[in-house]
Scaffold this active site. Structure first.
Site, short mmCIF file in Angstrom:
data_model
loop_
_atom_site.label_atom_id
_atom_site.label_comp_id
_atom_site.label_asym_id
_atom_site.label_seq_id
_atom_site.Cartn_x
_atom_site.Cartn_y
_atom_site.Cartn_z
N CYS A 242 1.01 -1.51 0.06
CA CYS A 242 0.04 -0.02 0.52
C CYS A 242 0.81 1.07 0.08
O CYS A 242 1.06 2.32 -1.22
CB CYS A 242 -0.62 -0.37 1.14
SG CYS A 242 -1.93 1.28 1.42
N CYS A 243 1.63 1.55 0.77
CA CYS A 243 2.87 2.18 1.55
C CYS A 243 3.40 2.49 -0.54
O CYS A 243 3.88 3.77 -1.15
CB CYS A 243 3.82 2.20 2.26
SG CYS A 243 3.24 2.48 3.81
N CYS B 21 -1.60 8.22 7.08
CA CYS B 21 -2.50 8.12 6.53
C CYS B 21 -4.02 7.65 7.73
O CYS B 21 -3.14 7.26 8.82
CB CYS B 21 -2.79 6.80 5.86
SG CYS B 21 -1.86 7.43 4.74
N CYS C 220 7.44 4.63 6.10
CA CYS C 220 6.14 4.30 4.89
C CYS C 220 7.99 3.46 3.90
O CYS C 220 7.34 3.29 2.58
CB CYS C 220 5.70 5.09 4.75
SG CYS C 220 6.58 6.89 4.61
FE1 SF4 Z 1 -1.21 2.90 2.89
FE2 SF4 Z 1 -1.37 5.40 3.80
FE3 SF4 Z 1 -1.04 2.65 5.20
FE4 SF4 Z 1 1.08 3.03 3.54
S1 SF4 Z 1 0.48 5.09 5.13
S2 SF4 Z 1 0.21 1.67 4.61
S3 SF4 Z 1 0.13 4.52 1.81
S4 SF4 Z 1 -3.24 3.29 3.95
#
Ligand code: SF4
Length: 233
Positions: free
Chosen positions: A114-115, A197, A223
């Site tokens: 996701c990151c 997030c 991240c």
């Molecule tokens: Fe996804 Fe943001 Fe969590 Fe990273 S920080 S895993 S981009 S929701």
């Protein structure tokens, strides 16, 4: 700059103020220098400095589509106060599109992917247009950041990285914010010293590490944007 020139610049800038370091970066690299802010207190302090010093430094944020409402509001407040534009750098897919392509709540099943999709890939894309980027990291934030130089070669993204706040402590940041009436995220006063997030950020309790609320319950602490300190050789 050659690697030796980068090392020499890092040595010379080590004892200088954040404003002097930012001025050096603008002089050396403008218009191909940018600041990536995540709207933490450190980032707000840098935006304040860039605006006060009228430095020709591009500003952007990685808008994952998953920021807190308070963060989106802070973004607008900073632009209004300092008369600057903070560009939005967004992932290829919206959150809804990602749900279709990757499954729901990827941040829960595979936060590294996701990151990568929502932060690292968009960052890599925008940094191609620059020779240097500025970050708001501090050495005392994580072990990975402890030996970050003021300026170094960022081998991960292939450009020079300038870290004007590396010598600052969290108290230095708070003092700068308070003394200069810099806008900041109200969540910081509600137990969130580090804000990313919303699905991956929780409040911390007294005595916890300042970043304990990020990806709580997981090994993940970063991240991935600043995991490898700039390599200078
Ligand atoms: Fe996804 Fe943001 Fe969590 Fe990273 S920080 S895993 S981009 S929701």
């Amino acid at each position: 700059m050659t690697r030796e020139e980068i090392r020499e610049a890092a040595r010379e800038l080590e004892g200088q103020s954040a404003g002097e370091i930012l001025t050096w970066a603008a002089t050396q690299f403008a218009p191909r220098v940018t600041f990536a802010t995540g709207f933490g207190m450190e980032g707000c302090a840098i935006i304040d400095l860039v605006a006060r010093l009228e430095l020709p430094i591009d500003l952007f944020t990685l808008d994952t589509g998953l920021l807190f409402p308070e963060t989106y509001d802070l973004w607008r407040r900073l632009e209004d106060k300092y008369h600057v534009t903070i560009r939005a750098v967004r992932p290829r897919e919206t959150v809804d599109e990602q749900t279709i392509s990757e499954g729901p709540a990827l941040w829960g099943s595979d936060p590294d992917r996701c990151c990568d999709l929502r932060k690292t890939q968009p960052l890599r894309g925008t940094l191609r247009d620059f020779d240097a980027w500025i970050s708001a990291i501090r050495r005392d934030q994580t072990p990975d950041r402890a030996d970050s130089p003021v300026v170094g070669w960022d081998g991960k993204f292939g450009l020079i990285k300038v870290n004007p706040l590396v010598r600052w402590t969290f108290e230095d940041v708070r003092t700068r914010i308070a003394d200069n009436d810099v806008p900041y995220n109200p969540l910081h006063d509600q137990g969130y010293p580090s804000i990313g997030c919303w699905p991956c950020t929780t409040a911390v309790i007294a005595g916890e590490d300042l970043r304990a609320g990020r990806w709580r319950g997981r090994e993940k602490t970063e991240c991935g944007l600043h995991l490898r300190p700039p390599v200078q050789s």
